[in-house]
Write a protein that holds these residues in place. Sequence first.
Motif, PDB file in Angstrom:
ATOM      1  N   ASP A  24      -4.589  -0.470  -1.757  1.00  0.00           N
ATOM      2  CA  ASP A  24      -4.981   0.938  -1.832  1.00  0.00           C
ATOM      3  C   ASP A  24      -6.458   1.069  -2.177  1.00  0.00           C
ATOM      4  O   ASP A  24      -6.963   0.393  -3.074  1.00  0.00           O
ATOM      5  CB  ASP A  24      -4.146   1.679  -2.880  1.00  0.00           C
ATOM      6  N   HIS A  36      -7.117  -0.956   3.647  1.00  0.00           N
ATOM      7  CA  HIS A  36      -6.147   0.133   3.536  1.00  0.00           C
ATOM      8  C   HIS A  36      -6.496   1.245   4.516  1.00  0.00           C
ATOM      9  O   HIS A  36      -5.619   1.785   5.202  1.00  0.00           O
ATOM     10  CB  HIS A  36      -6.116   0.657   2.100  1.00  0.00           C
ATOM     11  N   GLY A  37      -7.774   1.603   4.603  1.00  0.00           N
ATOM     12  CA  GLY A  37      -8.203   2.653   5.526  1.00  0.00           C
ATOM     13  C   GLY A  37      -7.914   2.296   6.975  1.00  0.00           C
ATOM     14  O   GLY A  37      -7.422   3.128   7.742  1.00  0.00           O
ATOM     15  N   GLU A  82      -1.299   5.759  11.728  1.00  0.00           N
ATOM     16  CA  GLU A  82      -1.421   7.097  12.301  1.00  0.00           C
ATOM     17  C   GLU A  82      -1.479   7.033  13.825  1.00  0.00           C
ATOM     18  O   GLU A  82      -0.766   7.767  14.517  1.00  0.00           O
ATOM     19  CB  GLU A  82      -2.669   7.787  11.758  1.00  0.00           C
ATOM     20  N   SER A 137       4.030  10.726   1.836  1.00  0.00           N
ATOM     21  CA  SER A 137       3.302   9.542   1.414  1.00  0.00           C
ATOM     22  C   SER A 137       4.332   8.525   0.921  1.00  0.00           C
ATOM     23  O   SER A 137       5.128   8.823   0.048  1.00  0.00           O
ATOM     24  CB  SER A 137       2.325   9.914   0.301  1.00  0.00           C
ATOM     25  N   ALA A 188       0.828  -1.207   0.000  1.00  0.00           N
ATOM     26  CA  ALA A 188       0.000   0.000   0.000  1.00  0.00           C
ATOM     27  C   ALA A 188       0.859   1.252   0.000  1.00  0.00           C
ATOM     28  O   ALA A 188       2.053   1.202   0.282  1.00  0.00           O
ATOM     29  CB  ALA A 188      -0.909   0.017   1.220  1.00  0.00           C
ATOM     30  N   THR A 189       0.206   2.362  -0.309  1.00  0.00           N
ATOM     31  CA  THR A 189       0.832   3.675  -0.199  1.00  0.00           C
ATOM     32  C   THR A 189      -0.006   4.479   0.779  1.00  0.00           C
ATOM     33  O   THR A 189      -1.213   4.617   0.590  1.00  0.00           O
ATOM     34  CB  THR A 189       0.864   4.379  -1.566  1.00  0.00           C
ATOM     35  N   THR A 190       0.630   4.977   1.817  1.00  0.00           N
ATOM     36  CA  THR A 190      -0.069   5.805   2.796  1.00  0.00           C
ATOM     37  C   THR A 190       0.928   6.749   3.463  1.00  0.00           C
ATOM     38  O   THR A 190       2.134   6.586   3.332  1.00  0.00           O
ATOM     39  CB  THR A 190      -0.817   4.945   3.837  1.00  0.00           C
ATOM     40  N   TYR A 191       0.423   7.726   4.167  1.00  0.00           N
ATOM     41  CA  TYR A 191       1.248   8.755   4.778  1.00  0.00           C
ATOM     42  C   TYR A 191       2.017   8.196   5.967  1.00  0.00           C
ATOM     43  O   TYR A 191       1.467   7.482   6.798  1.00  0.00           O
ATOM     44  CB  TYR A 191       0.375   9.931   5.227  1.00  0.00           C
ATOM     45  N   ALA A 199      -4.134   2.453   7.555  1.00  0.00           N
ATOM     46  CA  ALA A 199      -3.679   3.842   7.638  1.00  0.00           C
ATOM     47  C   ALA A 199      -4.016   4.443   9.002  1.00  0.00           C
ATOM     48  O   ALA A 199      -3.204   5.161   9.587  1.00  0.00           O
ATOM     49  CB  ALA A 199      -4.306   4.669   6.522  1.00  0.00           C
TER      50      ALA A 199
END
Length: 136
Positions: free
Chosen positions: A86, A91-92, A99, A28, A18-21, A95
């Motif tokens: 993603d 993914h959510g 965080e 990112s 995945a790609t996330t911050y 993320a």
Amino acid sequence: MWIIFGWEKEQKPLGVVATTYCYDCRRSSEWLVSKESEWVTLSAIRVFRFILKHHLHCTGCSAVFPLTQAEFKQIDRHMRQHESIDGTDLHGSLAKTIEAEQLAGKTPLQLKFIRESMAAQEQYKAAIRSQNDQSP
């Protein structure tokens, strides 16, 4: 005859999921899953694996998060059919977990600074995009 008991540790990257911050490297980033195994050895021959862990790594910095067996199974099942997670519910939730983990030890002042700097960065990117759209 000598019999040597020991253990061997192996870490193997499984792939980008995945790609996330990332709040550590403040951008990112792609995140990859890796497998960590520890083996009991007998005269340098692997006999028994006694630890199997999966971790999520940021490719931009050294941020590492352990994955539960259930999380890994969900990711693995999805990745067998798709290129990444993603845009999915998985993914959510991942993320949000990243965080929460990365911001857990921050003071309210640090959190305010992080949020304001992220907003300023987004405003800057939006201004650059609008300027590029206006130029012929």
